[in-house]
Design an enzyme around this catalytic site. Sequence first.
Site, PDB file in Angstrom:
ATOM      1  CB  THR A 221       4.251  11.932   3.862  1.00 28.07           C
ATOM      2  OG1 THR A 221       4.996  10.786   4.452  1.00 28.07           O
ATOM      3  CG2 THR A 221       3.315  11.604   2.860  1.00 28.07           C
ATOM      4  NE  ARG A 249       7.259   1.410   7.079  1.00 21.65           N
ATOM      5  CZ  ARG A 249       6.558   2.392   6.764  1.00 21.65           C
ATOM      6  NH1 ARG A 249       7.105   3.280   5.606  1.00 21.65           N
ATOM      7  NH2 ARG A 249       5.736   3.049   7.767  1.00 21.65           N
ATOM      8  CB  VAL A 250       5.415  -1.117   1.397  1.00 19.26           C
ATOM      9  CG1 VAL A 250       4.497   0.199   0.919  1.00 19.26           C
ATOM     10  CG2 VAL A 250       6.442  -1.398   0.419  1.00 19.26           C
TER      11      VAL A 250
HETATM   12  N1  ASP Z   1       2.895   7.598   6.435  1.00 18.98           N
HETATM   13  C1  ASP Z   1       4.242   7.386   5.954  1.00 18.98           C
HETATM   14  C2  ASP Z   1       4.764   6.240   6.033  1.00 18.98           C
HETATM   15  O1  ASP Z   1       4.338   5.415   6.903  1.00 18.98           O
HETATM   16  C3  ASP Z   1       5.170   8.186   6.623  1.00 18.98           C
HETATM   17  C4  ASP Z   1       4.773   9.708   6.811  1.00 18.98           C
HETATM   18  O2  ASP Z   1       3.783   9.955   6.686  1.00 18.98           O
HETATM   19  O3  ASP Z   1       5.722  10.561   6.682  1.00 18.98           O
HETATM   20  O4  ASP Z   1       5.524   5.711   4.989  1.00 18.98           O
END
Ligand code: ASP
Length: 356
Positions: A221, A249-250
């Site tokens: 991310t 999913r979120v």
């Molecule tokens: N935090 C993000 C999620 O759960 C994933 C990530 O940090 O790459 O969607």
Amino acid sequence: MMRFVKSALIALCISGGAASAHAQDAAPRWSLAIHGGAGVIERASLTPDQDAAYRASLQRALDAGSAVLAQGGQALDAVQAAIEVMEDDPLFNAGRGAVFTAAGRNELDAAVMNGSDLTAGSVAGLTTTRHPIAAARAVMEKSPHVMLIGAGADAFAASVGLEQVAPSWFFTQRRWDQLIRSLTQQGLPTPLPPAGAPGSPIAGLAVAEPAPPLNERKFGTVGAVALDAHGRLAAGTSTGGTTGKRWGRVGDVPVIGAGTYASNADGCAVSATGDGEYFIRATVARDICARIGSATPSDAAAQAEIDEAKALGGLGGVIVMTATGAPVFAMSTSGMYRAAVASDTPARVAIYADEK
Ligand code: ASP
């Protein structure tokens, strides 16, 4: 009421502090920190070329954001500029290069928050908007809402003039391979690639990209936090979420207070990366700001929240910007792609947890 009084007092302290700092300095201080995801990132897992490629990408994003701040621009614009560079970069799990859902789609989440007035915007499940962070900002500034999802969010982004692309724009082979490997390991059916992607029924798009090793336990991310020369704080985060996600999913990224939060009253802006389900439950970003607003030192506040998410079962990291422009990085993983620069501090780029 108590909360309002406390916030007002803290805001006064911050603006008083900023005013005296400005009186001493010729130019007001600005500061920017970014991340490109945390995870199991060890020296042995990256070749020198791959290590250099990530550092160069982080530097490009930092340059885009700091160019805004150096000209006296807004923290929000700097955050958006830095994140858009990473959204276009296939190395990161945001925009182009995002991970795939189990159905073989890229569903993109993003959020932005303006610390000076507590306005915020977020989007989830975008599939055609090139820059999800721009869509989040448009929700904040051009709609009466805070959060939009799915096809409606893309339609809103298009209606305010944001660039729309074919879903195959986001396709990268390594993320596709990661999906197929993951689904195969779980004994789940594998989808066809999106139309227009290499190997799909309607081939045509070729994505030139370096091919770093695919470590499934890197989150990837992206996020940015900034303090501008006018004392405004802002935070933004953008992601493709998690590989093979299902059922709409979120994660934490578009949940204001979980993966993203900014408050000038607390003197804090946060962007997180990690196991989203746990970061939501620990309300990581908001709690870091609440702790800092209650006079907990910023590094202790960030570490406490990372530890809290870890105790629940979630790993990851955060970047925090404070009212004085001191960036803080905290993580429970062996690495986090990250970088920082300020008006009076040269750029620093780091990957591994033990790097200063
Ligand atoms: N935090 C993000 C999620 O759960 C994933 C990530 O940090 O790459 O969607």
